[in-house]
Design an enzyme around this catalytic site. Structure first.
Site, PDB file in Angstrom:
ATOM      1  N   HIS A  57       6.035  19.262  36.954  1.00  0.00           N
ATOM      2  CA  HIS A  57       6.513  18.190  36.081  1.00  0.00           C
ATOM      3  C   HIS A  57       5.847  18.294  34.704  1.00  0.00           C
ATOM      4  CE1 HIS A  57       8.573  15.757  39.271  1.00  0.00           C
ATOM      5  NE2 HIS A  57       7.787  16.518  40.021  1.00  0.00           N
TER       6      HIS A  57
ATOM      7  N   ASP B  86       9.236  11.146  32.725  1.00  0.00           N
ATOM      8  CA  ASP B  86       9.721  11.796  33.935  1.00  0.00           C
ATOM      9  C   ASP B  86      10.398  10.737  34.825  1.00  0.00           C
ATOM     10  OD1 ASP B  86       8.756  14.530  35.683  1.00  0.00           O
ATOM     11  OD2 ASP B  86       9.401  12.798  36.866  1.00  0.00           O
TER      12      ASP B  86
END
Ligand code: UDP
Length: 479
Positions: free
Chosen positions: A18, A121
């Site tokens: 991520h 995210d």
């Protein structure tokens, strides 16, 4: 002070994949004129600093790092790999208030422009969306997954409602998810559906997904030509959905200063010597083996992999991350393997590398991967065909897409054994099927290059995202 620049605060979910994906997106936005504040949670920041021997992170006046506390103890204070569930709970409990405080600090600082948008995210949206809404600035959610992977996670609540927890049939077909003609229950990511109605990972997905529906826009790390049906379906689900990928290739199209190129966040120290070893090998002769930042396996499986690599008689670069198994690999692997890597003769083992640089090295001819989405995107961007193994979350789905849909991967048995590893590695490097998947890998690289080139779908979508959404938060600062 850079008063004129729009200011994007970018925050990845904790986890190397991520962090890497969001960092590249942040660099793209920086190239497009944004001031960037990149936010790391404390645990990841600590690990990154350890990997750098505590040298400060590279930053630039217009690209800065900040950290927020997460309440998670660091690697030293635990004996096992980091527990995902613990991370999830700590983040959702501890990060919202510090994130709001950080935004406030940035907004009163005299040396940075006011925050004009938040790019978060998808798995951090419960921490971020409220803060953006309070300020009246755009909140954009980034899914660092394939389109189909994102689509299935976005349906996690409906899946829980509609699929009986008593359904143990992996072959049960689900045919009502938009853009996904039909999918076996066994291919649904374990992070999107579980037979356990209290599965904490799925609970977290369900609670994070609502952030996407409340966001100003959603970004998916894919491109239209790769997943046409699902990309269209995603666009019809959201007022503003942008498919932007492959981001590593997009980034290459925008040459940046060295100052920005040198900004990186790795949680393990990168081995540079592997490039010298790669330089000593002939073009396309090396199988690169790497299972990413989170996968774990058993010593038995590691031995089978080692035997298979040895017997395949191919050159190999194998990255064995310290937490991949409990124990020391050199005490477990058989003598013939240790012999093959002696003096780097046929194999080279290391703990972490610059994966993109490895995949783009001329000596690399194939990639044995755990099918993390970033690894697939990076391999596709480099035109490298894959051998697909998978471990958890949406990796099994990625494996299926690579092997059955896009055709640039060969499957390897999940319960790895030496013979199978040997034959699939040989097939990829020397066989007829290997030639076919390599052709497909080259084809998809060309399609990806078309998508990121001027006028391509991803190239245009990036501009649309900026014009239609991200800059709208600056308008309030004008006059
Ligand atoms: N990576 C790297 N060096 C390594 C292993 C991984 O730089 O030795 C990077 C890789 O390039 C990718 C990320 O770490 O960007 C891993 O993400 P992915 O989604 O493939 O897998 P995850 O680690 O999330 O399971």
């Amino acid at each position: 002070m850079e008063a004129q620049r729009p200011h994007a605060v970018c925050i990845p979910a904790p986890g190397q994949g991520h962090i890497s994906a969001m960092l590249k997106l942040a660099k793209l936005l920086h190239h497009k004129g944004f001031h960037i504040t990149y936010v790391l949670t404390q645990l990841n920041y600590t690990h990154i600093m350890q990997a750098r021997d505590f040298r400060p992170l590279n930053q630039a006046p217009t690209f800065c790092f900040e950290t927020i506390p997460d309440g998670i103890p660091s690697r030293e204070t635990r004996n096992s790999a980091i527990d995902l569930v613990e991370i999830i709970f700590s983040i959702s409990k501890n990060c919202s208030a510090p994130f709001r405080a950080l935004i406030h600090k940035l907004n009163v600082a005299s040396d940075v422009p006011p925050v004009s948008c938040i790019v978060s995210d998808a798995f951090m949206s419960s921490t971020t969306i409220g803060a953006a809404q309070e300020l009246g600035i755009p909140a954009v959610v980034f899914w660092p997954f394939s389109g189909v992977g994102s689509m299935l996670h976005l349906h996690s609540l409906i899946l829980r409602d509609k699929v009986s927890i008593n359904n143990k049939d992996d072959d049960y077909i689900i045919d009502w998810i938009p853009g996904v003609k039909s999918i076996r229950l066994g291919d649904i990511p374990t992070s999107a559906w579980s037979p356990n109605p209290n599965d904490p990972i799925v609970d977290n997905t369900i609670s994070q997904v609502s952030g996407s529906y409340n966001a100003s826009a959603v970004i998916f790390h894919t491109f239209d030509e790769l997943e046409p049906q699902v990309c269209n379906a995603l666009r019809s689900m959201f007022n503003r959905a942008y498919t932007i990928g492959p981001i590593p290739l997009l980034l290459k199209g925008f040459p940046e200063s060295d100052e920005i190129n040198q900004i990186e966040c790795h949680m393990w120290k990168q081995d540079q010597d592997c490039f010298q070893w790669l330089n000593s090998k002939t073009p396309k002769s090396v199988v690169y083996v790497n299972f990413g930042s989170m996968a774990v396996t058993s010593p038995d499986k590691l031995v089978e992999l080692a035997i298979g690599l040895c017997k395949s008689m191919q050159n190999f670069l194998w990255i064995i991350r310290p937490e991949l198994i409990s124990g020391n690999w050199s005490e477990i692997l058989p003598p013939q393997f240790m012999d093959a890597i002696k003096g780097g003769r046929r194999g080279y083992v290391s703990h972490w590398c610059d994966q993109e640089q490895v995949l783009n090295h001329p000596s690399v001819g194939g990639f044995l991967t755990h099918c993390g989405w970033n690894s697939i995107v990076e391999s596709m961007s480099a035109g490298v065909a894959m051998i697909c193994w998978s471990s958890f979350a949406e990796q099994g789905l990625n494996r299926l897409c690579c092997c059955s849909e896009w055709g640039f991967g060969l499957e390897i048995e999940l319960d790895v054994n030496g013979e199978n590893v040997e034959s699939v590695v040989r097939e990829l490097m020397e066989g007829e099927k290997g030639r076919e998947v390599k052709k497909k890998a080259f084809l998809w690289k060309e399609r990806a290059e078309a998508a990121i080139g001027v006028g391509g779908s991803s190239f245009s979508n990036l501009d649309k995202l900026i014009g239609e959404v991200l800059l709208s938060g600056c308008r309030q600062f004008k006059n």
